[in-house]
Design an enzyme around this catalytic site. Structure first.
Site, short mmCIF file in Angstrom:
data_model
loop_
_atom_site.label_atom_id
_atom_site.label_comp_id
_atom_site.label_asym_id
_atom_site.label_seq_id
_atom_site.Cartn_x
_atom_site.Cartn_y
_atom_site.Cartn_z
N THR A 157 11.15 -4.96 -4.08
CA THR A 157 11.23 -4.32 -3.01
C THR A 157 11.98 -4.91 -1.57
O THR A 157 11.35 -5.96 -1.44
CB THR A 157 9.78 -3.56 -2.57
OG1 THR A 157 9.33 -2.82 -3.71
CG2 THR A 157 10.02 -2.51 -1.53
N ASP A 188 6.19 3.79 -5.32
CA ASP A 188 5.92 4.15 -3.77
C ASP A 188 7.06 3.99 -2.94
O ASP A 188 6.97 4.46 -1.89
CB ASP A 188 4.89 2.96 -3.33
CG ASP A 188 5.34 1.66 -3.53
OD1 ASP A 188 5.57 1.13 -4.74
OD2 ASP A 188 5.45 0.94 -2.60
N GLY A 209 4.95 -4.30 -3.32
CA GLY A 209 3.90 -4.75 -4.21
C GLY A 209 3.71 -3.91 -5.15
O GLY A 209 4.74 -2.92 -5.63
N GLY A 211 3.21 -0.83 -7.03
CA GLY A 211 3.35 0.50 -6.43
C GLY A 211 2.22 1.53 -6.87
O GLY A 211 1.93 2.27 -6.01
#
Ligand code: GLY
Length: 288
Positions: A157, A188, A209, A211
């Protein structure tokens, strides 16, 4: 209002030899977003630009350089939100798109829906005139080798948050998701409230991080809610990461700005690269 931008390049475990290049990537992404603000761009324009820069950078798990799923394919998630308009756009499990964050922006501008996934999102990209790319263009040799070696990269991410000269706030997040995830898994980073959130009354957050843990605690919205009562974003970021660790049982990190242009960042993962820029910094500063 004084503009500000903060960028992160993912929280997790990184080979030590990659760390400096990650810091440098974040520095350059912050500069790309900052230039957009200087050209009169909105906070939303700036976060889109910074995230698109990191999607193009092969070291980060977003766009080109994304991790591969269990079938050896790239499927990506991205989302953005504008606090002033209180509107969002997001895409999940998309393939063959060079910059998923730009597709999320098109979903935002279209205004009919917030989240499009998989073939429907890819069809929307084509219908809105976006040029696609081949699956191979997104796969780096490094990620292919890691997939073949069953070696978990465990670093996901990229994201950005910004405040513009009018006091508008925005957040954007993009990812290739989890190494060897099931095809169709959406994390997420596609979900407003979990990976990305912006509220023009309070501020904006982008999360990185684990999800599944982040989704359980709806972390980005939780963090922005923690800004109420004039709490400093640094304190809100630390509290939000404590919620992720204690309640969510996950590792990750967050960047946060409030509507006053104050900045916070925190992580409970071993590493997270972040950079920040405003008028007084003169150049991007690394948030180590
Ligand atoms: N936070 C990125 C993911 O779990 O997909």
């Amino acid at each position: 209002m004084k503009p500000v931008i903060v960028v992160h390049g993912g929280a997790g475990r990184v080979p030590e030899e990659d760390e400096e290049e990650r810091w440098e990537g974040c520095r350059r992404a912050a500069l790309a977003g900052w230039r957009r603000l200087l050209q009169g761009g909105s906070a939303l324009d700036a976060v889109e630009e910074a995230v698109a820069f990191l999607e193009d950078h092969p070291l980060f798990n977003a766009g080109r350089g994304s991790v591969l799923n269990v079938a050896g394919e790239v499927e990506m998630d991205a989302s953005l939100m504008d606090g002033k308009q209180f509107q969002a756009g997001a895409v999940g499990a998309v393939r063959n798109i060079r910059n998923p964050i730009r597709l999320a922006r098109r979903v935002f501008e279209d205004g009919k829906h917030i989240l499009l996934v998989a073939e429907g999102a890819e069809r929307f990209a084509r219908d809105s005139g976006m040029t696609g790319c081949s699956a191979e263009e997104l796969v780096t040799e490094r990620q292919r080798a890691r997939w073949e070696a069953m070696k978990d990269t465990n670093l996901g991410t990229v994201g950005a948050v910004a405040v513009d000269g009018t006091g508008g706030v925005a957040a954007a997040t993009s990812t290739g998701g989890l190494h060897r995830k099931r095809p169709g898994r959406v994390g997420d980073s596609a979900l407003i409230g979990a990976g990305t959130y912006a509220d023009g009354l309070w501020g904006a957050a982008s999360v990185t991080g684990d999800g599944e843990a982040i989704m359980r605690v709806v972390l980005a919205k939780t963090a922005v809610d923690l800004l109420t009562g004039d709490r400093h974003p640094q304190d809100a970021a630390r509290l939000a990461v404590a919620v992720l660790g204690e309640r969510g049982q996950g590792e990750g990190g967050i960047i946060l700005v409030d509507c006053k242009g104050r900045v916070g960042h925190a992580h409970n993962a071993p590493f997270m690269s972040c950079a920040f820029m405003d008028e007084t910094s003169g150049a991007p500063l690394l948030l180590r």
